[in-house]
Design a protein around this motif. Structure first.
Motif, PDB file in Angstrom:
ATOM      1  N   VAL A 234      10.781  58.083  50.885  1.00 52.82           N
ATOM      2  CA  VAL A 234       9.489  57.395  51.004  1.00 52.82           C
ATOM      3  C   VAL A 234       8.310  58.349  50.821  1.00 52.82           C
ATOM      4  CG1 VAL A 234      10.375  55.437  52.336  1.00 52.82           C
ATOM      5  CG2 VAL A 234       9.503  57.442  53.551  1.00 52.82           C
ATOM      6  N   ILE A 235       8.464  59.598  51.239  1.00 55.14           N
ATOM      7  CA  ILE A 235       7.396  60.574  51.022  1.00 55.14           C
ATOM      8  C   ILE A 235       7.250  60.860  49.524  1.00 55.14           C
ATOM      9  CG2 ILE A 235       6.740  63.002  51.366  1.00 55.14           C
ATOM     10  CD1 ILE A 235       7.989  62.685  54.236  1.00 55.14           C
ATOM     11  N   THR A 236       8.376  61.009  48.822  1.00 58.52           N
ATOM     12  CA  THR A 236       8.342  61.222  47.377  1.00 58.52           C
ATOM     13  C   THR A 236       7.657  60.059  46.671  1.00 58.52           C
ATOM     14  OG1 THR A 236      10.325  62.611  47.422  1.00 58.52           O
ATOM     15  CG2 THR A 236       9.784  61.563  45.313  1.00 58.52           C
ATOM     16  N   LEU A 237       7.976  58.837  47.081  1.00 59.33           N
ATOM     17  CA  LEU A 237       7.347  57.656  46.483  1.00 59.33           C
ATOM     18  C   LEU A 237       5.840  57.667  46.686  1.00 59.33           C
ATOM     19  CD1 LEU A 237       9.948  54.896  47.385  1.00 59.33           C
ATOM     20  CD2 LEU A 237       9.460  55.833  45.117  1.00 59.33           C
ATOM     21  N   HIS A 238       5.399  57.980  47.898  1.00 62.22           N
ATOM     22  CA  HIS A 238       3.962  57.990  48.172  1.00 62.22           C
ATOM     23  C   HIS A 238       3.254  59.115  47.428  1.00 62.22           C
ATOM     24  CE1 HIS A 238       2.737  54.743  50.815  1.00 62.22           C
ATOM     25  NE2 HIS A 238       3.978  54.756  51.232  1.00 62.22           N
ATOM     26  N   MET A 239       3.873  60.270  47.335  1.00 63.02           N
ATOM     27  CA  MET A 239       3.259  61.374  46.584  1.00 63.02           C
ATOM     28  C   MET A 239       3.094  60.987  45.115  1.00 63.02           C
ATOM     29  SD  MET A 239       5.216  64.648  48.312  1.00 63.02           S
ATOM     30  CE  MET A 239       4.907  65.682  46.914  1.00 63.02           C
ATOM     31  N   TYR A 240       4.119  60.376  44.540  1.00 64.89           N
ATOM     32  CA  TYR A 240       4.066  59.976  43.136  1.00 64.89           C
ATOM     33  C   TYR A 240       2.994  58.906  42.925  1.00 64.89           C
ATOM     34  CZ  TYR A 240       5.643  58.678  38.464  1.00 64.89           C
ATOM     35  OH  TYR A 240       5.695  58.432  37.117  1.00 64.89           O
ATOM     36  N   ALA A 241       2.992  57.895  43.794  1.00 68.80           N
ATOM     37  CA  ALA A 241       2.013  56.809  43.665  1.00 68.80           C
ATOM     38  C   ALA A 241       0.586  57.338  43.813  1.00 68.80           C
ATOM     39  CB  ALA A 241       2.291  55.716  44.695  1.00 68.80           C
ATOM     40  N   GLN A 242       0.366  58.270  44.727  1.00 70.60           N
ATOM     41  CA  GLN A 242      -0.977  58.837  44.894  1.00 70.60           C
ATOM     42  C   GLN A 242      -1.410  59.612  43.653  1.00 70.60           C
ATOM     43  OE1 GLN A 242      -0.909  61.100  48.528  1.00 70.60           O
ATOM     44  NE2 GLN A 242      -1.131  59.282  49.811  1.00 70.60           N
ATOM     45  N   ARG A 243      -0.483  60.386  43.074  1.00 69.03           N
ATOM     46  CA  ARG A 243      -0.811  61.132  41.857  1.00 69.03           C
ATOM     47  C   ARG A 243      -1.190  60.205  40.717  1.00 69.03           C
ATOM     48  NH1 ARG A 243       3.696  65.315  41.999  1.00 69.03           N
ATOM     49  NH2 ARG A 243       4.801  63.424  41.538  1.00 69.03           N
ATOM     50  N   LYS A 244      -0.508  59.050  40.634  1.00 66.02           N
ATOM     51  CA  LYS A 244      -0.770  58.081  39.568  1.00 66.02           C
ATOM     52  C   LYS A 244      -1.901  57.127  39.919  1.00 66.02           C
ATOM     53  CE  LYS A 244       2.542  59.089  36.647  1.00 66.02           C
ATOM     54  NZ  LYS A 244       2.295  59.414  35.259  1.00 66.02           N
ATOM     55  N   ASN A 245      -2.405  57.222  41.165  1.00 68.14           N
ATOM     56  CA  ASN A 245      -3.438  56.320  41.663  1.00 68.14           C
ATOM     57  C   ASN A 245      -2.959  54.866  41.644  1.00 68.14           C
ATOM     58  OD1 ASN A 245      -5.914  55.982  42.907  1.00 68.14           O
ATOM     59  ND2 ASN A 245      -6.990  55.626  40.979  1.00 68.14           N
ATOM     60  N   TRP A 246      -1.702  54.676  42.046  1.00 67.44           N
ATOM     61  CA  TRP A 246      -1.111  53.338  42.112  1.00 67.44           C
ATOM     62  C   TRP A 246      -1.304  52.766  43.517  1.00 67.44           C
ATOM     63  CZ3 TRP A 246       4.304  54.081  39.397  1.00 67.44           C
ATOM     64  CH2 TRP A 246       4.100  54.293  38.042  1.00 67.44           C
ATOM     65  N   PRO A 247      -1.434  51.449  43.653  1.00 68.99           N
ATOM     66  CA  PRO A 247      -1.732  50.830  44.949  1.00 68.99           C
ATOM     67  C   PRO A 247      -0.496  50.603  45.839  1.00 68.99           C
ATOM     68  CG  PRO A 247      -1.692  49.146  43.268  1.00 68.99           C
ATOM     69  CD  PRO A 247      -1.473  50.461  42.561  1.00 68.99           C
ATOM     70  N   LEU A 248       0.307  51.646  46.027  1.00 68.45           N
ATOM     71  CA  LEU A 248       1.449  51.540  46.944  1.00 68.45           C
ATOM     72  C   LEU A 248       0.929  51.660  48.365  1.00 68.45           C
ATOM     73  CD1 LEU A 248       4.513  51.411  47.486  1.00 68.45           C
ATOM     74  CD2 LEU A 248       4.547  53.923  47.281  1.00 68.45           C
ATOM     75  N   GLU A 249       1.041  50.575  49.123  1.00 69.28           N
ATOM     76  CA  GLU A 249       0.554  50.570  50.499  1.00 69.28           C
ATOM     77  C   GLU A 249       1.614  51.050  51.474  1.00 69.28           C
ATOM     78  OE1 GLU A 249      -1.183  46.806  51.554  1.00 69.28           O
ATOM     79  OE2 GLU A 249      -2.251  46.687  49.655  1.00 69.28           O
ATOM     80  N   ARG A 250       2.847  50.634  51.229  1.00 72.52           N
ATOM     81  CA  ARG A 250       3.933  50.975  52.159  1.00 72.52           C
ATOM     82  C   ARG A 250       5.244  51.051  51.385  1.00 72.52           C
ATOM     83  NH1 ARG A 250       5.494  50.617  57.571  1.00 72.52           N
ATOM     84  NH2 ARG A 250       7.564  49.752  57.917  1.00 72.52           N
ATOM     85  N   ALA A 251       6.028  52.063  51.704  1.00 68.72           N
ATOM     86  CA  ALA A 251       7.378  52.180  51.165  1.00 68.72           C
ATOM     87  C   ALA A 251       8.329  52.262  52.348  1.00 68.72           C
ATOM     88  CB  ALA A 251       7.509  53.420  50.300  1.00 68.72           C
ATOM     89  N   GLU A 252       9.339  51.435  52.319  1.00 64.31           N
ATOM     90  CA  GLU A 252      10.346  51.422  53.385  1.00 64.31           C
ATOM     91  C   GLU A 252      11.713  51.480  52.738  1.00 64.31           C
ATOM     92  OE1 GLU A 252       9.808  48.742  56.799  1.00 64.31           O
ATOM     93  OE2 GLU A 252      11.842  48.020  56.350  1.00 64.31           O
ATOM     94  N   VAL A 253      12.604  52.259  53.309  1.00 70.81           N
ATOM     95  CA  VAL A 253      13.970  52.338  52.810  1.00 70.81           C
ATOM     96  C   VAL A 253      14.928  52.101  53.967  1.00 70.81           C
ATOM     97  CG1 VAL A 253      14.098  54.870  53.023  1.00 70.81           C
ATOM     98  CG2 VAL A 253      15.630  53.698  51.469  1.00 70.81           C
ATOM     99  N   THR A 254      15.894  51.242  53.731  1.00 73.24           N
ATOM    100  CA  THR A 254      16.964  50.989  54.702  1.00 73.24           C
ATOM    101  C   THR A 254      18.213  51.656  54.151  1.00 73.24           C
ATOM    102  OG1 THR A 254      15.966  48.880  55.314  1.00 73.24           O
ATOM    103  CG2 THR A 254      18.285  49.195  55.889  1.00 73.24           C
ATOM    104  N   LEU A 255      18.877  52.424  54.996  1.00 70.95           N
ATOM    105  CA  LEU A 255      20.062  53.166  54.569  1.00 70.95           C
ATOM    106  C   LEU A 255      21.282  52.714  55.359  1.00 70.95           C
ATOM    107  CD1 LEU A 255      17.813  56.099  54.831  1.00 70.95           C
ATOM    108  CD2 LEU A 255      19.166  55.929  52.763  1.00 70.95           C
TER     109      LEU A 255
END
Length: 139
Positions: A55-76
């Motif tokens: 989820v941290i990787t997803l948020h870092m990528y989305a921030q770099r691309k300026n994408w509107p990812l508000e929340r990422a959740e992963v169930t394992l």
């Protein structure tokens, strides 16, 4: 190289004390007879590392691309594969970890697809999939 110190003494049963920098926590093998159910199991920590890295990787990528990812959740979820599922020799075991992603935000289908792809590129997943070399020294 970062260091982690883990110890168990005679009176602690199956509860290990873990020191990571200034942080101290416990790991409890509660599935065995002497576990005290006072903390997560070792596998819980592996899955927590994978999930948090994802989820941290997803948020870092989305921030770099300026994408509107508000929340990422992963169930394992984790299970041991049978020999027929994993094509291993009899007696060998392989673990399957299933990741289910939930992404919230005003994302396009293309962005969602790209984030799914990026989710498998976090450093912890890459390390787990590649395998590790573990060297033991006795002092």
């Amino acid at each position: 190289m970062s260091g982690v110190i883990v110890s168990v003494d005679r009176n602690s049963g199956m509860v290990a004390t873990v020191k990571m920098g200034d942080q101290i926590t416990v790991i409890d093998e509660s599935g065995v007879e002497t576990g005290a159910d006072t903390g997560p199991t070792p596998m819980d920590y592996i899955m927590s590392a994978l999930g948090s890295c994802t989820v941290i990787t997803l948020h870092m990528y989305a921030q770099r691309k300026n994408w509107p990812l508000e929340r990422a959740e992963v169930t394992l979820q984790q299970r041991t594969l049978s020999n027929t599922e994993s094509a291993l020799a009899a007696g060998d075991k392989r673990t399957l970890i299933s990741k289910t992603l939930q992404l919230t935000g005003d994302l396009t289908p293309e962005q969602i697809s790209r984030l799914k792809d990026i989710s498998s590129r976090c450093p912890i997943q890459k390390t787990l999939e590649a395998g590790m070399v573990i060297q033991t020294t006795l002092i």
